[in-house]
Design a protein around this motif. Structure first.
Motif, short mmCIF file in Angstrom:
data_model
loop_
_atom_site.label_atom_id
_atom_site.label_comp_id
_atom_site.label_asym_id
_atom_site.label_seq_id
_atom_site.Cartn_x
_atom_site.Cartn_y
_atom_site.Cartn_z
N TYR B 178 10.63 -0.03 -4.61
CA TYR B 178 11.19 0.56 -3.40
C TYR B 178 10.61 1.95 -3.15
CZ TYR B 178 14.59 1.71 0.23
OH TYR B 178 15.19 2.06 1.41
N LEU B 179 10.42 2.72 -4.23
CA LEU B 179 9.82 4.05 -4.10
C LEU B 179 8.39 3.94 -3.58
CD1 LEU B 179 11.03 5.94 -7.29
CD2 LEU B 179 11.57 6.49 -4.92
N ILE B 180 7.63 2.97 -4.08
CA ILE B 180 6.27 2.78 -3.61
C ILE B 180 6.29 2.47 -2.12
CG2 ILE B 180 4.18 1.33 -3.74
CD1 ILE B 180 4.82 0.88 -6.72
N PHE B 181 7.18 1.55 -1.72
CA PHE B 181 7.29 1.18 -0.32
C PHE B 181 7.63 2.40 0.53
CE2 PHE B 181 7.92 -1.57 3.23
CZ PHE B 181 8.92 -0.98 3.99
N GLU B 183 7.26 5.57 -0.13
CA GLU B 183 6.18 6.53 -0.14
C GLU B 183 5.18 6.18 0.96
OE1 GLU B 183 6.04 9.22 -2.19
OE2 GLU B 183 4.17 9.88 -1.28
N GLY B 184 4.91 4.91 1.10
CA GLY B 184 3.99 4.48 2.14
C GLY B 184 4.61 4.51 3.52
N TYR B 185 5.88 4.18 3.59
CA TYR B 185 6.53 4.02 4.88
C TYR B 185 6.87 5.36 5.52
CZ TYR B 185 9.30 1.86 8.53
OH TYR B 185 9.77 1.45 9.75
N THR B 186 7.33 6.29 4.73
CA THR B 186 7.73 7.56 5.34
C THR B 186 6.77 8.69 5.01
OG1 THR B 186 9.14 8.08 3.46
CG2 THR B 186 10.17 6.97 5.31
N ALA B 187 5.86 8.43 4.08
CA ALA B 187 4.83 9.42 3.73
C ALA B 187 5.42 10.80 3.48
CB ALA B 187 3.75 9.48 4.79
N SER B 188 5.82 11.06 2.22
CA SER B 188 6.52 12.31 1.92
C SER B 188 5.65 13.54 2.07
CB SER B 188 7.12 12.27 0.52
OG SER B 188 6.13 11.92 -0.41
N SER B 189 4.34 13.34 2.16
CA SER B 189 3.52 14.52 2.43
C SER B 189 2.32 14.08 3.24
CB SER B 189 3.06 15.18 1.13
OG SER B 189 2.17 14.35 0.44
N GLY B 190 1.60 15.01 3.78
CA GLY B 190 0.44 14.66 4.57
C GLY B 190 0.79 14.57 6.04
N PRO B 191 -0.19 14.76 6.89
CA PRO B 191 0.09 14.81 8.32
C PRO B 191 0.44 13.45 8.92
CG PRO B 191 -2.26 15.06 7.91
CD PRO B 191 -1.59 15.08 6.58
N GLN B 192 -0.02 12.35 8.32
CA GLN B 192 0.33 11.04 8.88
C GLN B 192 1.73 10.65 8.49
OE1 GLN B 192 -3.47 9.55 7.22
NE2 GLN B 192 -2.87 7.80 8.46
N LEU B 193 2.41 10.00 9.39
CA LEU B 193 3.79 9.61 9.09
C LEU B 193 3.83 8.38 8.18
CD1 LEU B 193 6.63 10.57 9.69
CD2 LEU B 193 6.71 9.00 11.61
N GLN B 194 2.77 7.60 8.20
CA GLN B 194 2.79 6.38 7.39
C GLN B 194 1.50 6.15 6.65
OE1 GLN B 194 5.59 3.58 10.18
NE2 GLN B 194 3.63 4.26 10.89
N THR B 196 -0.21 2.94 5.21
CA THR B 196 0.04 1.51 5.15
C THR B 196 -0.38 0.87 3.84
OG1 THR B 196 -2.01 1.17 6.32
CG2 THR B 196 -0.01 1.15 7.62
N ASP B 197 -1.38 1.40 3.14
CA ASP B 197 -1.82 0.76 1.91
C ASP B 197 -0.65 0.57 0.95
OD1 ASP B 197 -4.53 1.24 2.80
OD2 ASP B 197 -4.20 3.28 2.10
N LEU B 198 0.17 1.61 0.79
CA LEU B 198 1.25 1.53 -0.18
C LEU B 198 2.33 0.55 0.26
CD1 LEU B 198 1.68 5.21 -1.39
CD2 LEU B 198 0.75 3.27 -2.65
N THR B 199 2.63 0.49 1.55
CA THR B 199 3.67 -0.45 1.98
C THR B 199 3.20 -1.88 1.74
OG1 THR B 199 2.87 -0.46 4.26
CG2 THR B 199 4.64 1.06 3.75
N SER B 200 1.94 -2.16 2.06
CA SER B 200 1.42 -3.52 1.82
C SER B 200 1.45 -3.85 0.35
CB SER B 200 -0.02 -3.64 2.31
OG SER B 200 -0.11 -3.20 3.63
N GLU B 201 1.09 -2.89 -0.48
CA GLU B 201 1.06 -3.12 -1.91
C GLU B 201 2.48 -3.37 -2.45
OE1 GLU B 201 -1.59 -3.68 -3.45
OE2 GLU B 201 -0.67 -3.89 -5.41
N ALA B 202 3.43 -2.58 -1.97
CA ALA B 202 4.82 -2.75 -2.42
C ALA B 202 5.33 -4.14 -2.04
CB ALA B 202 5.72 -1.67 -1.82
N ILE B 203 5.02 -4.56 -0.83
CA ILE B 203 5.45 -5.89 -0.38
C ILE B 203 4.80 -6.97 -1.22
CG2 ILE B 203 5.30 -7.55 1.53
CD1 ILE B 203 5.76 -5.19 3.44
N ARG B 204 3.52 -6.79 -1.49
CA ARG B 204 2.81 -7.78 -2.32
C ARG B 204 3.43 -7.90 -3.70
NH1 ARG B 204 -1.57 -8.64 -5.82
NH2 ARG B 204 -1.62 -6.44 -6.37
N LEU B 205 3.75 -6.75 -4.32
CA LEU B 205 4.35 -6.77 -5.66
C LEU B 205 5.77 -7.34 -5.61
CD1 LEU B 205 3.09 -3.33 -7.01
CD2 LEU B 205 2.35 -5.59 -7.74
#
Lengths: 120, 409
Positions: B178-181, B183-194, B196-205
């Motif tokens: 869930y943390l991986i998801f 991290e990708g979904y809300t992007a705790s840092s960085g200018p982009q809000l999302q 996607t690599d991490l959300t896809s990976e979390a879903i795959r796992l």
């Protein structure tokens, strides 16, 4: 050569007096600045910082290091964000900064990052 | 090819660890084999038995490593190399589950659990993980190395936890995914809000885990929650990066396939046993996603589900979300009253969401001046640049009555 462009000031207070239109334009402008710098192969890093009210400062006091609430400098002189750019010359760094200040009207300090190789 | 490699990494690792123990050394060896495959396979073509290839290359690296250490190790490793090995290693389903448990060991810090899981089970390279978390590669390499040392020092063996320990450990695995998801979904840092690599990976796992333990309701619940949340991804941000609230999102941009899959999953698990928090959250997401437009949202059902969630996992964040639902059913003042009970809660002291939700409810209640004050306060408290701007915009709109406030969310 790498330069850091430092934006100072209380952004939140400044935003509180701005119109919806200005804010929207600012968001678009900032996006374009970063995109342009990326496309030019010059952007190393660009970050906005959390408001100064969220900062804590650790000072050496009475023989030990002690954290306390609050920023180092007053809010209006606090670092609000920065760009780190890798450019050909100081002239280019200043050109970038000028372009930004033309829009924001706030001061931007431009300082070289001291990663030049030693000469000896 | 990339997808194939990622799938094979945990299988290869499991084979090696079963043979040699020494999780940390085996993991390094598999990582090197992964990098070698990345270079050689595009050039020479994918081997007939790709898993055997990875295992063979990793084994050779391991043996080389040991050989350079001591004569004793040489004897050990030679013996292992000469031991009869199945020509095509047969991956045991349980082994991947075991790897997950290992990487999500409760004694590791959350960042370590995430990094190690992404590498050993996700099959991502250190460089990919570093890039996903926006830290330098050397930093990430160290984080993973130290995580493996920690596992070694706990003396954890490659054994499946049983009974109540298994339940607990599975809970940690779900938390990590869930943390991986997130991290990708809300992007705790960085200018982009999302990201996607991490959300896809979390879903795959999560899918992988669901296949391994299909009877576990909470695993299905987590997968459903991820799918139902990710379904909204395309509608979640404006082109300039500012967030779009749920009520304002263009629902035609939502991924109908993911919503269907998520809804089916959660429908199936409901009624199959006591409801865990992920299942309830998934159910809430399903109610949102099923509404053809914001006004059609079944808020009473959402409120009821938050009441259930609050029993399962009481806490200020759940109360905060319940207050929003309460406001939608019984009016903003009711929601504000509930928020008031959170003011004394230490855990909410630094939380910008309390202030932004309060601002939103005040706006709904028609108190523009107070709403503006709280939006501005929230803008000062958030650590997200897009959110700072969004909240400033909300506040500014209230100062211009002709602009009109955006529809309630």
């Amino acid at each position: 050569m790498k330069y850091i462009l430092m934006m100072f000031g209380d952004q939140a207070s400044m935003m509180e007096t701005r119109s919806v239109e200005w804010i929207k334009e600012m968001i678009e402008f900032m996006g374009t600045v970063n995109d342009d710098l990326t496309n030019a192969g010059e952007l190393v890093s660009a970050e906005g910082l959390a408001d100064a009210s969220q900062a804590k400062t650790v000072r050496y006091d009475g023989g030990i290091a002690v954290p306390s609430d609050g920023p180092f400098a007053e809010s209006k002189e606090s670092l609000a964000g920065y760009w780190i750019v890798d450019v050909e010359s100081e002239k280019r760094a200043l050109e970038i900064a000028t372009h930004i200040v033309d829009f924001t009207h706030g001061p931007l300090e431009v300082r070289q990052i001291a990663d030049a190789p030693p000469e000896y | 090819m990339e997808g194939l490699l990622r799938e094979l990494v945990p299988q290869a690792l499991a084979v090696l660890v079963r043979r040699h123990g020494q999780f940390d050394a085996c993991e390094d060896a598999v990582q090197e084999a992964l990098l070698a495959a990345g270079v050689q396979w595009p050039r020479d073509g994918i081997p007939v038995s790709p898993l055997s290839w990875l295992v063979a290359v990793a084994s050779r690296r391991l043996i080389d490593e040991w050989r350079s250490e001591s004569a004793r190790r040489l004897r050990e490793s030679t013996a292992a190399a000469l031991a009869p090995a199945t020509p095509t290693p047969v991956p045991d389903q349980d082994d991947t589950l075991m790897l997950l448990f290992l990487c999500c060991h409760p004694w590791l810090s959350a960042p370590s659990q995430l990094a190690l899981t992404l590498r050993a089970v996700g099959g991502l390279t250190t460089a990919e993980i570093a890039s996903a978390f926006l830290v330098p590669e050397a930093t990430m390499a160290q984080r993973i190395s130290r995580a493996k040392q920690r596992i070694k020092s706990t003396g954890t063996s490659f054994d499946m936890p049983l009974g109540s320990e298994r339940v607990e450990r599975l809970g940690v695995v779900l938390q990590v995914l869930y943390l991986i998801f997130n991290e990708g979904y809300t992007a705790s840092s960085g200018p982009q809000l999302q990201r996607t690599d991490l959300t896809s990976e979390a879903i795959r796992l999560a899918r992988l885990l669901h296949r391994l333990v299909p009877a576990e309701g909470e695993v299905a619940g987590l997968l459903a929650l991820m799918l139902l949340t990710d379904a909204r991804r395309a509608a979640r941000t404006h082109p300039d990066g500012t967030p779009v609230q749920l009520a304002e999102q263009r629902r035609e941009l939502w991924d109908a396939g993911q919503i269907q899959e998520g809804t089916t999953l959660i429908d199936r698990t409901l009624g199959s046993g006591p409801l865990g928090p992920y299942q309830v959250q998934a159910a809430i997401a399903a109610v949102h996603d099923e509404a053809p437009e914001a006004d059609a949202t079944d808020w009473p059902q959402i409120l009821a589900l938050y009441e259930v969630l609050e029993i399962a996992t009481p806490g200020p964040v759940v109360t905060l979300n319940r207050a929003v639902a309460l406001a939608m059913v019984h009016g903003p003042r009711a929601g504000l009253a509930l928020l008031g009970t959170l003011d004394a809660d230490e855990r909410m002291a630094r939380n910008h969401r309390l202030e932004s939700v309060r601002g939103h409810l005040l706006e709904l209640a028609g108190d523009a001046e107070a709403a503006r004050h709280y939006y501005q306060r929230a803008a000062r408290m958030t650590a997200s640049v897009p959110e700072q701007r969004y909240l400033s915009l909300r506040a500014a709109r209230l100062a211009e009555p002709d602009e009109g406030a955006p529809p309630p969310s």
